[in-house]
Design a protein around this motif. Sequence first.
Motif, PDB file in Angstrom:
ATOM      1  N   TYR A   1       4.246  -7.935   0.704  1.00 17.35           N
ATOM      2  CA  TYR A   1       3.991  -8.239  -0.701  1.00 17.35           C
ATOM      3  C   TYR A   1       4.920  -7.404  -1.578  1.00 17.35           C
ATOM      4  CZ  TYR A   1      -0.443 -10.258   0.908  1.00 17.35           C
ATOM      5  OH  TYR A   1      -1.400 -11.005   1.550  1.00 17.35           O
ATOM      6  N   VAL A   2       5.512  -8.033  -2.575  1.00 15.72           N
ATOM      7  CA  VAL A   2       6.318  -7.343  -3.572  1.00 15.72           C
ATOM      8  C   VAL A   2       5.628  -7.534  -4.918  1.00 15.72           C
ATOM      9  CG1 VAL A   2       8.535  -7.233  -4.769  1.00 15.72           C
ATOM     10  CG2 VAL A   2       8.471  -7.609  -2.300  1.00 15.72           C
TER      11      VAL A   2
ATOM     12  N   THR B   1       2.985 -10.150  -4.833  1.00 19.51           N
ATOM     13  CA  THR B   1       3.355 -11.531  -4.498  1.00 19.51           C
ATOM     14  C   THR B   1       3.795 -11.617  -3.038  1.00 19.51           C
ATOM     15  OG1 THR B   1       4.103 -11.925  -6.762  1.00 19.51           O
ATOM     16  CG2 THR B   1       4.906 -13.433  -5.069  1.00 19.51           C
TER      17      THR B   1
ATOM     18  N   ALA C   1       5.922 -12.129  -0.006  1.00 16.25           N
ATOM     19  CA  ALA C   1       7.380 -12.209   0.086  1.00 16.25           C
ATOM     20  C   ALA C   1       7.864 -12.652   1.462  1.00 16.25           C
ATOM     21  CB  ALA C   1       7.992 -10.839  -0.246  1.00 16.25           C
TER      22      ALA C   1
ATOM     23  N   LEU D   1      11.372 -14.536   5.320  1.00 16.98           N
ATOM     24  CA  LEU D   1      11.100 -14.263   3.916  1.00 16.98           C
ATOM     25  C   LEU D   1      11.162 -15.541   3.096  1.00 16.98           C
ATOM     26  CD1 LEU D   1      13.439 -11.152   3.420  1.00 16.98           C
ATOM     27  CD2 LEU D   1      10.975 -11.124   3.889  1.00 16.98           C
TER      28      LEU D   1
ATOM     29  N   PHE E   1      13.097 -13.816  -2.049  1.00 15.96           N
ATOM     30  CA  PHE E   1      13.066 -12.407  -1.675  1.00 15.96           C
ATOM     31  C   PHE E   1      14.125 -12.041  -0.640  1.00 15.96           C
ATOM     32  CE2 PHE E   1       8.901 -13.415  -3.335  1.00 15.96           C
ATOM     33  CZ  PHE E   1       8.661 -12.341  -4.184  1.00 15.96           C
TER      34      PHE E   1
END
Length: 202
Positions: free
Chosen positions: A80-81, A84, A86, A108, A112
């Motif tokens: 998660y980034v 969100t 990723a 990915l 991303f």
Amino acid sequence: MSITVTTWYLEQTSPEDLRPSPAPGGDLRIERAGVPSPEFSRFLYTAVGGDLCWVDRLGLTYAQWREILERPGAETWVAYVQGTPAGYVELKPHDPDGGVVEIIYFGLLPAFRGRGIGGHLLSYGTARAWDLADRWPGRTPTKRVVLNTCSLDGEHAMTNYRRRGFRLYDTRTAEQPEVQTPGAWPGAGDREGGTREVGTGA
């Protein structure tokens, strides 16, 4: 119409084979999806693999997805980034239990890629393959981690695998039908900044 596809099979045979990639900066975390969810897993599968010709699971029923996700030892680890999703790594122990764990899917979302996330996610997922038996009492400790990649995957896939310490043990070439790459929706993989990077299919 058919196309020629080359598939490369890679392995690690000791935890010491893993050469980790450092975590990139920023708000990145990796968590296990602890509740089997066909809806979430299908989202990850289509969002990551849509531009990489991942089509083998598109026709599965809800029950078939549940069966895969609820298999003892099966795990999905999600990056998660800033909250969100990723990318993800899906692990599949081979049965009968012989200490082999396969990285069956890894990659990915297009938005991303190219940020240094892939190397770290692969490192993390491989480490979880090696210590999988610690989370599943009664399983044989992992003796071998395997994966495969093919000529339809992203151009940097093989480089990433080799840098993490995976070694080639087999190569196969076959003809297969040419298929459209549906993506999360048509053209999703062609958005601004979207490039093929990494992915592995079973």
